[in-house]
Motif scaffolding. Structure first.
Motif, PDB file in Angstrom:
ATOM      1  N   UNK A 246       0.832  -1.199   0.000  1.00  0.00           N
ATOM      2  CA  UNK A 246       0.000   0.000   0.000  1.00  0.00           C
ATOM      3  C   UNK A 246       0.871   1.255   0.000  1.00  0.00           C
ATOM      4  N   UNK A 247       0.226   2.386  -0.179  1.00  0.00           N
ATOM      5  CA  UNK A 247       0.961   3.651  -0.301  1.00  0.00           C
ATOM      6  C   UNK A 247       1.815   3.949   0.920  1.00  0.00           C
ATOM      7  N   UNK A 248       1.408   3.480   2.087  1.00  0.00           N
ATOM      8  CA  UNK A 248       2.188   3.736   3.300  1.00  0.00           C
ATOM      9  C   UNK A 248       3.262   2.681   3.552  1.00  0.00           C
ATOM     10  N   UNK A 249       3.472   1.793   2.568  1.00  0.00           N
ATOM     11  CA  UNK A 249       4.547   0.817   2.672  1.00  0.00           C
ATOM     12  C   UNK A 249       4.165  -0.501   3.310  1.00  0.00           C
ATOM     13  N   UNK A 250       2.932  -0.636   3.775  1.00  0.00           N
ATOM     14  CA  UNK A 250       2.520  -1.895   4.392  1.00  0.00           C
ATOM     15  C   UNK A 250       2.308  -2.955   3.316  1.00  0.00           C
ATOM     16  N   UNK A 251       2.600  -4.209   3.679  1.00  0.00           N
ATOM     17  CA  UNK A 251       2.368  -5.342   2.779  1.00  0.00           C
ATOM     18  C   UNK A 251       1.140  -6.091   3.291  1.00  0.00           C
ATOM     19  N   UNK A 252       0.068  -6.040   2.507  1.00  0.00           N
ATOM     20  CA  UNK A 252      -1.219  -6.573   2.938  1.00  0.00           C
ATOM     21  C   UNK A 252      -1.549  -7.842   2.176  1.00  0.00           C
ATOM     22  N   UNK A 253      -1.775  -8.961   2.885  1.00  0.00           N
ATOM     23  CA  UNK A 253      -2.156 -10.205   2.189  1.00  0.00           C
ATOM     24  C   UNK A 253      -3.633 -10.207   1.822  1.00  0.00           C
ATOM     25  N   UNK A 254      -3.952 -10.690   0.631  1.00  0.00           N
ATOM     26  CA  UNK A 254      -5.318 -10.780   0.132  1.00  0.00           C
ATOM     27  C   UNK A 254      -5.618 -12.242  -0.177  1.00  0.00           C
ATOM     28  N   UNK A 255      -6.692 -12.765   0.397  1.00  0.00           N
ATOM     29  CA  UNK A 255      -7.041 -14.165   0.164  1.00  0.00           C
ATOM     30  C   UNK A 255      -8.050 -14.336  -0.963  1.00  0.00           C
ATOM     31  N   UNK A 256      -8.890 -13.320  -1.211  1.00  0.00           N
ATOM     32  CA  UNK A 256      -9.917 -13.422  -2.247  1.00  0.00           C
ATOM     33  C   UNK A 256     -10.434 -12.032  -2.561  1.00  0.00           C
ATOM     34  N   UNK A 257     -11.060 -11.896  -3.717  1.00  0.00           N
ATOM     35  CA  UNK A 257     -11.654 -10.617  -4.080  1.00  0.00           C
ATOM     36  C   UNK A 257     -11.602 -10.405  -5.582  1.00  0.00           C
ATOM     37  N   UNK A 258     -12.251  -9.330  -6.024  1.00  0.00           N
ATOM     38  CA  UNK A 258     -12.206  -8.942  -7.430  1.00  0.00           C
ATOM     39  C   UNK A 258     -10.937  -8.123  -7.652  1.00  0.00           C
ATOM     40  N   UNK A 259     -10.166  -8.500  -8.661  1.00  0.00           N
ATOM     41  CA  UNK A 259      -8.845  -7.937  -8.872  1.00  0.00           C
ATOM     42  C   UNK A 259      -8.865  -7.029 -10.112  1.00  0.00           C
ATOM     43  N   UNK A 260      -8.455  -5.780  -9.931  1.00  0.00           N
ATOM     44  CA  UNK A 260      -8.411  -4.811 -11.031  1.00  0.00           C
ATOM     45  C   UNK A 260      -6.992  -4.250 -11.134  1.00  0.00           C
ATOM     46  N   UNK A 261      -6.395  -4.390 -12.323  1.00  0.00           N
ATOM     47  CA  UNK A 261      -5.026  -3.956 -12.529  1.00  0.00           C
ATOM     48  C   UNK A 261      -4.941  -2.696 -13.350  1.00  0.00           C
ATOM     49  N   UNK A 262      -3.810  -2.027 -13.253  1.00  0.00           N
ATOM     50  CA  UNK A 262      -3.492  -0.890 -14.101  1.00  0.00           C
ATOM     51  C   UNK A 262      -4.482   0.231 -13.974  1.00  0.00           C
ATOM     52  N   UNK A 263      -4.855   0.822 -15.112  1.00  0.00           N
ATOM     53  CA  UNK A 263      -5.791   1.946 -15.081  1.00  0.00           C
ATOM     54  C   UNK A 263      -7.146   1.533 -14.560  1.00  0.00           C
ATOM     55  N   UNK A 264      -7.504   0.249 -14.725  1.00  0.00           N
ATOM     56  CA  UNK A 264      -8.785  -0.225 -14.218  1.00  0.00           C
ATOM     57  C   UNK A 264      -8.835  -0.196 -12.701  1.00  0.00           C
ATOM     58  N   UNK A 265      -7.660  -0.216 -12.054  1.00  0.00           N
ATOM     59  CA  UNK A 265      -7.634  -0.216 -10.590  1.00  0.00           C
ATOM     60  C   UNK A 265      -8.244   1.050 -10.028  1.00  0.00           C
ATOM     61  N   UNK A 266      -8.119   2.155 -10.765  1.00  0.00           N
ATOM     62  CA  UNK A 266      -8.642   3.430 -10.251  1.00  0.00           C
ATOM     63  C   UNK A 266     -10.134   3.575 -10.440  1.00  0.00           C
ATOM     64  N   UNK A 267     -10.707   2.762 -11.323  1.00  0.00           N
ATOM     65  CA  UNK A 267     -12.141   2.900 -11.582  1.00  0.00           C
ATOM     66  C   UNK A 267     -12.939   1.681 -11.126  1.00  0.00           C
ATOM     67  N   UNK A 268     -12.208   0.624 -10.699  1.00  0.00           N
ATOM     68  CA  UNK A 268     -12.903  -0.561 -10.191  1.00  0.00           C
ATOM     69  C   UNK A 268     -13.584  -1.354 -11.270  1.00  0.00           C
ATOM     70  N   UNK A 269     -12.971  -1.419 -12.434  1.00  0.00           N
ATOM     71  CA  UNK A 269     -13.542  -2.224 -13.512  1.00  0.00           C
ATOM     72  C   UNK A 269     -12.427  -2.910 -14.249  1.00  0.00           C
ATOM     73  N   UNK A 270     -12.663  -4.177 -14.601  1.00  0.00           N
ATOM     74  CA  UNK A 270     -11.649  -4.930 -15.339  1.00  0.00           C
ATOM     75  C   UNK A 270     -12.330  -5.927 -16.266  1.00  0.00           C
TER      76      UNK A 270
END
Length: 270
Positions: A246-270
């Motif tokens: 994350x932006x504050x340098x923390x490493x956060x584990x994710x077990x499940x969820x909808x994944x959006x990469x790149x420019x789609x990450x900012x709009x929540x669509x992939x």
């Protein structure tokens, strides 16, 4: 040409149950396990009418595409069984590369087809979805865990209007039949199943998977219910969790969820 196992899969003792048409190869595999089938067995069709992806999304395979599921019954925990999906994705990527040799020879170096593994269960090429993977597990009454890994591959056609744009091998210039791809996949699975080794070899699988991963170092957002986590895709850990920095340098584990990469990450669509 009929669906058939590759020579390595046959030598390794795999069996094949092929359908002219099936609702879902994963469902067929698990139903057979409940009826006493202990595998290792492949369930395959070139026309799937009621397939399922993650979150019960439909995955329909029109005739000529490939839907294939492998059943393995083993003495592992569900958490370990889930990591089998990474090995299965690697096997399919290897099979895709094998059947794409001729197409890649026709393409200029920069345009060659590169199949990338998107966490947790897609295979992308040119940022378009080619395959969807689903791993399911169920405890058997006589002991052991039945694990079914299924994958649907767009060979001759891809669905339209999907959240992630989809493509097919035919559209990419890879002219191959489901039969050739399945034979390559069944043989590749023997190799990567051996490396995974009921979870004992996940360290090596993790390394190989990351070498072929889509989006490492890219912005990523994970939507889980009403919660959204944003950052950079850092790695996957030794249990297969996605690690976001994350932006504050923390490493956060994710077990499940909808994944959006790149420019789609900012709009929540992939």
């Amino acid at each position: 040409m009929a669906l058939a196992l590759g020579p390595r899969a046959t030598a390794a003792g795999y069996r094949l149950i092929a359908f002219d048409q099936a609702g879902s190869t994963n469902a067929e595999a698990m139903a057979h396990a409940r009826q006493g089938e202990r595998g290792p067995t492949w369930f395959v069709t070139t026309e799937q009418t009621a397939g399922r992806g993650r979150r019960q999304r439909a995955w329909i395979a029109p005739r000529g595409n490939l839907a294939s599921s492998v059943l393995e019954v083993m003495d592992v925990s569900p958490a370990v069984a889930a990591t089998m999906g990474f090995a299965f994705g690697l096997a399919h990527e290897s099979a895709l590369q094998r059947v794409s040799v001729e197409a890649n020879l026709r393409l200029a170096g920069s345009d060659q087809l590169k199949y990338l593994l998107k966490w947790p269960n897609d295979i992308l090429v040119r940022r378009q979805k080619l395959c969807g993977l689903l791993v399911e597990a169920e405890a058997m009454t006589d002991g052991g865990l039945a694990v079914v890994a299924g994958i649907g591959t767009n060979i001759i056609a891809a669905p339209e209007g999907t959240p992630t744009p989809a493509t097919s091998l035919a559209a990419l210039g890879v002219h191959v039949g489901a039969e050739e791809l399945f034979a390559a996949l069944s043989d590749a699975w023997v190799e990567f199943r051996g490396i995974w080794d009921n979870g004992r070899g996940f360290g090596e699988i993790r390394k190989l998977w990351l070498e072929r991963a889509f989006g490492v170092g890219e912005p990523v957002a994970i939507q889980t219910g009403t919660t959204k986590v944003e950052g950079t895709f850092d790695t996957i850990d030794d249990t297969g969790c996605l690690i976001i920095r994350t932006a504050d340098g923390r490493r956060t584990p994710i077990t499940a969820g909808e994944v959006y990469f790149g420019t789609a990450a900012s709009v929540g669509a992939a």
